[in-house]
Design an enzyme around this catalytic site. Structure first.
Site, short mmCIF file in Angstrom:
data_model
loop_
_atom_site.label_atom_id
_atom_site.label_comp_id
_atom_site.label_asym_id
_atom_site.label_seq_id
_atom_site.Cartn_x
_atom_site.Cartn_y
_atom_site.Cartn_z
N TYR A 1 1.02 -1.25 -0.13
CA TYR A 1 0.02 0.06 0.06
C TYR A 1 0.85 1.27 0.01
CZ TYR A 1 -2.79 3.73 2.23
OH TYR A 1 -3.30 4.88 2.66
N LYS B 1 1.15 3.97 -2.82
CA LYS B 1 0.92 5.76 -2.66
C LYS B 1 2.10 6.61 -2.88
CE LYS B 1 -2.23 7.39 -0.66
NZ LYS B 1 -3.37 7.67 -1.39
#
Ligand code: NDP
Length: 301
Positions: A133, A137
């Site tokens: 994740y 990002k």
């Protein structure tokens, strides 16, 4: 002014619907196609062609992206989708913002750092995401910066809101159901209200539209710091003091190693906010005041 808001029903998106409404005409989208005066627009970040078409049809002055693939553990397995939503879609928004000379406002995370040490992370610190994740990002940030579009990227941590699911509300629920809770004590960060994230974005974007030299990456979180265990204790103590019937008697502090998850979590989520406060002349309240407000709403006090 025309503003496109993506992810309108998330924790931050919901607060942005309120905060942006005084600035101009807001078209707010979720992942489902919406019929608007500008045609039927797709706000699905996994549909890059539809997303690009939506931006071109509306031709906004400001794009605010509150949508993201935020299921941190699931992202380890659902890699392609997480990558498309968090990285590639940010890239599409940035390309289109550049073509329109629009300002792109975007949110990112302290998970772009490796989470070591105890010093609050600065915008200039080296990045090294601890999980997939965080990597997606980070790539989203990099695509935005590389596009050359006007942008504000706010890295934040531990987001909560009155609406949506988050740690504070989970602790309240568990405290009603269980006598004993075990909560991680060796991860430190700052609980950040979605309302603060929306209000700061509005203040910053107004100044940035006047002075594009303010574009950049900023760390945004309230003042202070806490552990998940101290945060849970604060929430539960507040609820008890306010007459909430709770089953919980013991809140055990546990180490991260005692609570394995598919995705690693950073131990140090502290963010240094001097750059933001100085650039936009902002005061950031302590984290307890925002949490107290949401708890009073949740408990109807
Ligand atoms: P939420 O999970 O509450 O909201 C994310 C929103 O994105 C949801 O409304 C979700 O829609 C939407 N979304 C997911 N996939 C898609 C898609 N394919 N197309 C369109 N919309 C989609 O997150 P937050 O409001 O908490 O997060 C806002 C920002 O802050 C994000 O950029 C996040 O990465 C960042 N952030 C969040 C932290 C946290 O603790 N939550 C910490 C640090 C940063 P649906 O409900 O339909 O799934």
């Amino acid at each position: 002014m025309k503003i496109l808001l993506l992810g309108k029903n998330g924790q931050v998106g919901w607060e942005l619907q309120r905060a942006l409404s005084v600035l101009g005409e807001v078209v707010a989208l979720d992942r489902h196609p919406a019929v608007t005066p500008y045609g039927t627009l797709s706000g699905d970040l996994s549909d890059l062609t539809g997303l690009r078409a939506a931006i071109r049809s509306f031709a906004p002055d400001v794009i605010v992206n509150a949508a993201a693939y935020t299921a941190v553990d699931k992202a380890e397995k659902e890699r392609e989708l997480a990558h498309t939503v968090n990285a590639l879609a940010s890239g599409v928004m940035a390309e289109e913002a550049k073509a329109l000379d629009a300002l792109l406002v975007h949110y990112s995370t302290d998970y772009v750092f490796d989470g070591t040490g105890t010093t609050p992370w600065r915008e200039t610190d080296a990045v090294a995401p601890v999980n997939y994740y965080g990597a997606t990002k980070l790539e989203g940030e990099q695509l935005i910066v590389a596009s050359g579009c006007k942008h504000l990227i706010f890295r934040t941590s531990w987001v909560y809101a009155a609406r949506g699911n988050n740690f504070a509300k989970t602790m309240l629920r568990l405290a009603r159901e269980r006598q004993t809770l075990s909560v991680i004590v060796d991860q430190v960060g700052v609980p950040t209200g979605a309302d603060l994230l929306a209000d700061v974005a509005v203040a910053a974007l107004q100044k940035t539209l006047v002075d594009p030299a303010l574009c950049g990456i900023y760390h945004l979180a309230p003042a202070g710091e806490t552990s998940w265990h101290a945060y849970a204790s604060y929430v539960i103590e507040f609820a008890r003091t306010n007459g909430e019937p709770l089953a919980v008697e013991t809140i055990n502090p546990i180490a991260t190693t005692e609570y394995p998850t598919p995705a690693s979590r950073p131990m140090n989520s502290r963010l240094a906010t001097d750059k933001l406060r100085n650039a936009f002349s902002l005061h950031l309240p302590d984290w307890q005041s925002g949490v107290t407000r949401v708890l009073m709403e949740a408990l109807n006090k």
